[in-house]
Design an enzyme around this catalytic site. Structure first.
Site, PDB file in Angstrom:
ATOM      1  N   GLY A  35      48.771  36.720  21.033  1.00  0.00           N
ATOM      2  CA  GLY A  35      48.733  37.843  20.104  1.00  0.00           C
ATOM      3  C   GLY A  35      47.466  38.668  20.121  1.00  0.00           C
TER       4      GLY A  35
ATOM      5  CG  HIS B  39      53.558  45.443  33.461  1.00  0.00           C
ATOM      6  ND1 HIS B  39      54.228  44.241  33.500  1.00  0.00           N
ATOM      7  CD2 HIS B  39      53.063  45.634  34.704  1.00  0.00           C
ATOM      8  CE1 HIS B  39      54.141  43.729  34.723  1.00  0.00           C
ATOM      9  NE2 HIS B  39      53.443  44.557  35.467  1.00  0.00           N
TER      10      HIS B  39
ATOM     11  CG  ASN C 150      48.063  43.355  24.080  1.00  0.00           C
ATOM     12  OD1 ASN C 150      47.554  44.428  24.374  1.00  0.00           O
ATOM     13  ND2 ASN C 150      48.148  42.355  24.921  1.00  0.00           N
TER      14      ASN C 150
HETATM   15  C1  GRF Z   1      49.056  39.386  28.267  1.00  0.00           C
HETATM   16  O1  GRF Z   1      48.958  38.684  29.481  1.00  0.00           O
HETATM   17  C2  GRF Z   1      49.427  40.777  28.548  1.00  0.00           C
HETATM   18  O2  GRF Z   1      48.942  41.224  29.785  1.00  0.00           O
HETATM   19  C3  GRF Z   1      50.912  40.746  28.594  1.00  0.00           C
HETATM   20  O3  GRF Z   1      51.353  39.591  27.919  1.00  0.00           O
HETATM   21  C4  GRF Z   1      50.228  38.875  27.481  1.00  0.00           C
HETATM   22  C5  GRF Z   1      50.099  39.143  26.024  1.00  0.00           C
HETATM   23  O4  GRF Z   1      49.002  38.542  25.555  1.00  0.00           O
HETATM   24  N1  GRF Z   1      51.431  41.913  27.931  1.00  0.00           N
HETATM   25  P1  GRF Z   1      48.778  38.507  23.960  1.00  0.00           P
HETATM   26  O5  GRF Z   1      49.873  37.615  23.386  1.00  0.00           O
HETATM   27  O6  GRF Z   1      48.872  39.937  23.462  1.00  0.00           O
HETATM   28  O7  GRF Z   1      47.418  37.947  23.813  1.00  0.00           O
END
Ligand code: GRF
Length: 207
Positions: free
Chosen positions: A11, A109, A13
């Site tokens: 999480g 992505h 992001n």
């Molecule tokens: C990360 O590897 C990102 O590149 C991809 O999925 C993963 C998400 O990580 N979108 P997080 O759960 O947001 O830390």
């Protein structure tokens, strides 16, 4: 802009979105719900810490994928969100959801699409591919989700240098820190303020 954020892992992001809203670098936006397919996802803890509703909907709880797809869509609809944000969500989005939320689902992505994307390119495999090809520059992409895998219209991209001695883990971290955590909040703010341009045209999100 009312959003649902779909997560499966750490999480980070999601955290960037939460911080962006709290620091007002993302305006006119509220997270109505965080949805995960993984009950152990730390992303759910992050949501709860910030008083955001967090629900777990896992395909494993259903006797068929069709039953999951139907319930997932029904439960999402109940929140009446304007935008669905996929932030490291590892579940294939049901066709009926893509149709119903056309141009209202975005995904991040960890490469510069169209490189290192599509089936099989997820998580560390994306960075393994970049290192195996020997690219000097990689990065991240935020795009609208359509029926394909990583094929929808591109909203934002940000480049990141590959450095000597990079391992997939080191490169993944740099792409997250320098690209993902910047363009994901930025894309949501653009959408919330009607400023997204795709293929030269401004896109307005409407229910
Ligand atoms: C990360 O590897 C990102 O590149 C991809 O999925 C993963 C998400 O990580 N979108 P997080 O759960 O947001 O830390």
């Amino acid at each position: 802009l009312k959003i649902a954020v779909c997560v499966s892992g750490g999480g980070t992001n999601l955290q960037a979105i939460i911080d962006g809203i709290e620091q007002k670098t993302i305006t006119n936006t509220e997270i109505a719900v965080v949805i995960s397919n993984n009950p152990g996802a730390y992303a759910l803890e992050r949501a709860k810490k910030h008083g955001i509703e967090a629900v777990c909907i896992s395909p494993k709880e259903y006797e068929s994928r069709a039953a999951f797809n139907e319930d997932f869509l029904r439960r999402l609809d109940a929140y009446e969100v304007d935008l669905v944000v996929l932030a490291g969500f590892l579940v294939v989005i049901p066709e009926q959801m893509i149709a119903k939320y056309r141009n209202r689902i975005i995904n991040i992505h960890p490469s510069l699409i169209p490189s290192f994307c599509g089936t099989g390119y997820y998580g560390l495999k994306v960075h393994e591919g970049a290192l195996a090809r020997g690219v000097k520059v990689t990065g991240a992409t935020v795009h609208f989700v359509d029926e394909g895998t990583d094929t929808g219209p591109i909203i934002l991209q940000k480049a990141v240098e590959v450095q000597e001695g990079d391992t997939p883990e080191i490169l993944q971290r740099r792409v997250m820190e320098q690209a993902e955590w910047k363009i994901m909040p930025q894309a949501i703010d653009l959408i919330a303020n009607g400023k997204v341009t795709v293929m030269g045209k401004t896109v307005h999100i409407s229910k």
